[in-house]
Design a protein around this motif. Structure first.
Motif, PDB file in Angstrom:
ATOM      1  N   VAL A   1     -11.043  51.922  16.036  1.00 39.26           N
ATOM      2  CA  VAL A   1     -11.321  51.296  17.067  1.00 39.26           C
ATOM      3  C   VAL A   1     -11.644  52.933  17.960  1.00 39.26           C
ATOM      4  N   GLY A   2     -11.389  53.818  16.839  1.00 37.05           N
ATOM      5  CA  GLY A   2     -12.034  54.898  18.072  1.00 37.05           C
ATOM      6  C   GLY A   2     -11.138  56.389  18.381  1.00 37.05           C
ATOM      7  N   GLN A   3     -10.038  55.857  18.566  1.00 33.68           N
ATOM      8  CA  GLN A   3      -8.900  56.693  19.098  1.00 33.68           C
ATOM      9  C   GLN A   3      -8.291  57.079  18.364  1.00 33.68           C
ATOM     10  N   PHE A   4      -8.615  57.106  17.263  1.00 32.57           N
ATOM     11  CA  PHE A   4      -8.267  58.488  16.286  1.00 32.57           C
ATOM     12  C   PHE A   4      -9.646  59.471  15.140  1.00 32.57           C
ATOM     13  N   ARG A   5      -9.716  60.526  15.615  1.00 34.51           N
ATOM     14  CA  ARG A   5     -10.405  61.160  14.522  1.00 34.51           C
ATOM     15  C   ARG A   5     -10.625  61.074  12.781  1.00 34.51           C
ATOM     16  N   SER A   6     -11.892  60.552  11.686  1.00 34.29           N
ATOM     17  CA  SER A   6     -12.020  60.302  10.738  1.00 34.29           C
ATOM     18  C   SER A   6     -11.341  60.998  10.182  1.00 34.29           C
ATOM     19  N   VAL A   7      -9.648  60.296   9.419  1.00 35.97           N
ATOM     20  CA  VAL A   7      -9.137  61.595   8.472  1.00 35.97           C
ATOM     21  C   VAL A   7      -8.414  61.060   7.485  1.00 35.97           C
ATOM     22  N   HIS A   8      -8.249  61.149   6.043  1.00 36.66           N
ATOM     23  CA  HIS A   8      -8.209  61.008   4.938  1.00 36.66           C
ATOM     24  C   HIS A   8      -5.962  60.157   4.770  1.00 36.66           C
ATOM     25  N   VAL A   9      -6.083  58.717   5.276  1.00 30.96           N
ATOM     26  CA  VAL A   9      -5.008  58.250   5.375  1.00 30.96           C
ATOM     27  C   VAL A   9      -3.590  58.402   4.903  1.00 30.96           C
ATOM     28  N   PRO A  10      -3.965  58.808   3.196  1.00 31.05           N
ATOM     29  CA  PRO A  10      -2.308  58.990   2.818  1.00 31.05           C
ATOM     30  C   PRO A  10      -2.732  60.275   2.034  1.00 31.05           C
ATOM     31  N   GLY A  11      -3.588  61.441   2.391  1.00 30.57           N
ATOM     32  CA  GLY A  11      -3.565  62.723   3.209  1.00 30.57           C
ATOM     33  C   GLY A  11      -2.684  62.900   4.138  1.00 30.57           C
ATOM     34  N   LEU A  12      -2.757  62.637   4.762  1.00 29.01           N
ATOM     35  CA  LEU A  12      -2.334  62.359   6.641  1.00 29.01           C
ATOM     36  C   LEU A  12      -0.683  61.697   6.246  1.00 29.01           C
ATOM     37  N   LEU A  13      -0.921  60.518   5.879  1.00 23.70           N
ATOM     38  CA  LEU A  13       0.411  60.378   5.232  1.00 23.70           C
ATOM     39  C   LEU A  13       1.309  60.850   4.775  1.00 23.70           C
ATOM     40  N   LEU A  14       1.163  62.147   3.785  1.00 21.68           N
ATOM     41  CA  LEU A  14       1.769  63.301   3.140  1.00 21.68           C
ATOM     42  C   LEU A  14       2.072  64.084   3.718  1.00 21.68           C
TER      43      LEU A  14
ATOM     44  N   GLN B   1       4.954  70.815   6.009  1.00 22.71           N
ATOM     45  CA  GLN B   1       3.984  69.852   5.577  1.00 22.71           C
ATOM     46  C   GLN B   1       3.114  70.908   4.300  1.00 22.71           C
ATOM     47  N   THR B   2       3.106  71.745   4.373  1.00 20.68           N
ATOM     48  CA  THR B   2       2.116  72.494   3.069  1.00 20.68           C
ATOM     49  C   THR B   2       2.911  72.027   1.835  1.00 20.68           C
ATOM     50  N   VAL B   3       4.145  72.668   1.466  1.00 15.50           N
ATOM     51  CA  VAL B   3       5.270  72.427   0.258  1.00 15.50           C
ATOM     52  C   VAL B   3       5.749  71.153  -0.169  1.00 15.50           C
ATOM     53  N   PHE B   4       5.766  70.222   1.107  1.00 14.80           N
ATOM     54  CA  PHE B   4       6.394  68.700   0.554  1.00 14.80           C
ATOM     55  C   PHE B   4       5.543  68.382  -0.380  1.00 14.80           C
ATOM     56  N   PRO B   5       4.156  67.918  -0.138  1.00 13.33           N
ATOM     57  CA  PRO B   5       3.034  67.152  -1.715  1.00 13.33           C
ATOM     58  C   PRO B   5       3.202  68.079  -2.590  1.00 13.33           C
TER      59      PRO B   5
END
Lengths: 216, 216
Positions: A152-165, B170-174
């Motif tokens: 919906v354009g509220q978030f900028r484009s990110v790598h979802v799994p990476g951000l999740l970690l 954020q850096t170490v955990f992954p």
DNA sequence: CCGGCGACCGACCGATCGGTCGCCTCCCGT
DNA sequence: ACGGGAGGCGACCGATCGGTCGGTCGCCGG
């Protein structure tokens, strides 16, 4: 037949007391570092009595982890169900998660520990499978939320799994860092004021790091 | 004689081989989960030979941790010494740290584990004190960098200790998340391409979350 | 050629590990 | 009144724990 059905209601029964004590011990000393005799003494039971409630030590450990995951999954579902724009829901779920981790001081450590140690839990117990399913459910829920926010354009484009970690490490670790965190912060990470500050910090980081420039 | 192998890095001798093997075992199973007989077998020595190189199991564990911390402290010092604006230095030190964690797969787990378990390390060994000093040095260096960035107006105003904890998590955990991280990412967290992606992600998060509005 | 020394080893120690067994006790339905 | 099952107990099991001890081997300086 089913022992749970017999003593179901809101009792402070032995089983729950064992789980509570085990949670604290596992959090502080890890799976292998906890002896069943020590646990039994803490609860006030004989060691052999533990085996009336749990088949084995691995199964007990799995029960502890599953209970924590169930608590978290329930809270996440509840937070997400209350609706709102993606960022509103995301901030709410993170907020509630921080509250929960702050209220249960052992949870963060056990969660992280269980990730390090699960390599060798070869068991196919029902309890362990339930734990994995709960984990998968939680991860899927938040992933879906992130993707929706991007669509919906509220978030900028990110790598979802990476951000999740990253998000997990950033939110859970401070509550698991024990004396180290306390020394760095200069105060108890579980102090209500510090929890409040951490919520603010996390929210700010999310807004700066995730919100799309146009969405302001 | 074979001088190359013998004095490759000071020593390639038994002591180093013990430390290498112990590092892997402690990372996977935790302090209490590793037996000295198992460690000795892995190295190819008798169990009693371990005590010719280390006084006790706690002291061996401390030596493993200290070696890791020394690696990290050296890298941080080197990264920071190369100068530049605060954000340039911060990005460089984080970048180098990610490289190091990626190159030593056991380090992230041991670092996090050691934070959870240090409650009961009551020892006042020289090795342990050295470890604490190294940790303090690393933390102080990065804290100073953050404060400097705020003073010169390049960073927005943040709570330094809080950000420090977040940053570590954020850096170490992954790199410590093992199978869990692999399942979420869909690939090995130590895969070079994934490491590169993670560097980019971390850098972006720093720029969005830390840089002062005027600085962009 | 010898004496000392560091690396290494197998045997062994008391303690503790997870887990089993048989027995007791209390409660509850019939 | 009584049978049975859940909860609890202490004694016990083989295995393994961290750590010790006495001794062997090979190298190296005198």
């Amino acid at each position: 037949m089913n022992a749970v059905a017999a003593e179901n209601q809101g009792e402070q029964s032995s089983r729950e007391r064992i789980l509570d004590a085990a949670e604290g011990l596992f959090a502080r000393r890890g799976y292998a570092g906890v002896g069943l005799r020590e646990l039994a003494d803490l609860v006030g039971l004989g060691k052999s009595s533990l085996f009336h409630h749990f088949e084995s030590k691995p199964q007990l450990y799995a029960a502890v982890c599953t209970r924590i995951l169930a608590r978290i999954a329930a809270r996440v579902d509840e937070s997400l169900a209350r609706g709102g724009a993606p960022m509103e829901r995301l901030e709410r779920v993170v907020d509630d998660l921080l509250d929960l981790l702050a209220a249960q001081p052992s949870d963060a450590r056990i969660l992280l520990r269980s990730l390090f140690e699960d390599d060798e839990l070869a068991g196919e117990t029902r309890e362990e499978r339930e734990g994995r399913e709960l984990t998968a459910h939680i991860m899927a829920s938040i992933s879906a939320l992130l993707r929706e926010g991007m669509e919906v354009g509220q978030f900028r484009s990110v790598h979802v799994p990476g951000l999740l970690l990253s998000l997990i490490g950033q939110t859970v670790f401070p509550f698991a860092s024990g004396e180290f965190g306390q020394e760095i912060l200069g105060k108890d990470p579980f102090d209500p004021a510090e929890v409040k500050r951490r919520k603010r910090e996390t929210r700010d980081l999310l807004r700066h790091g995730l919100l799309a420039p146009a969405g302001r």
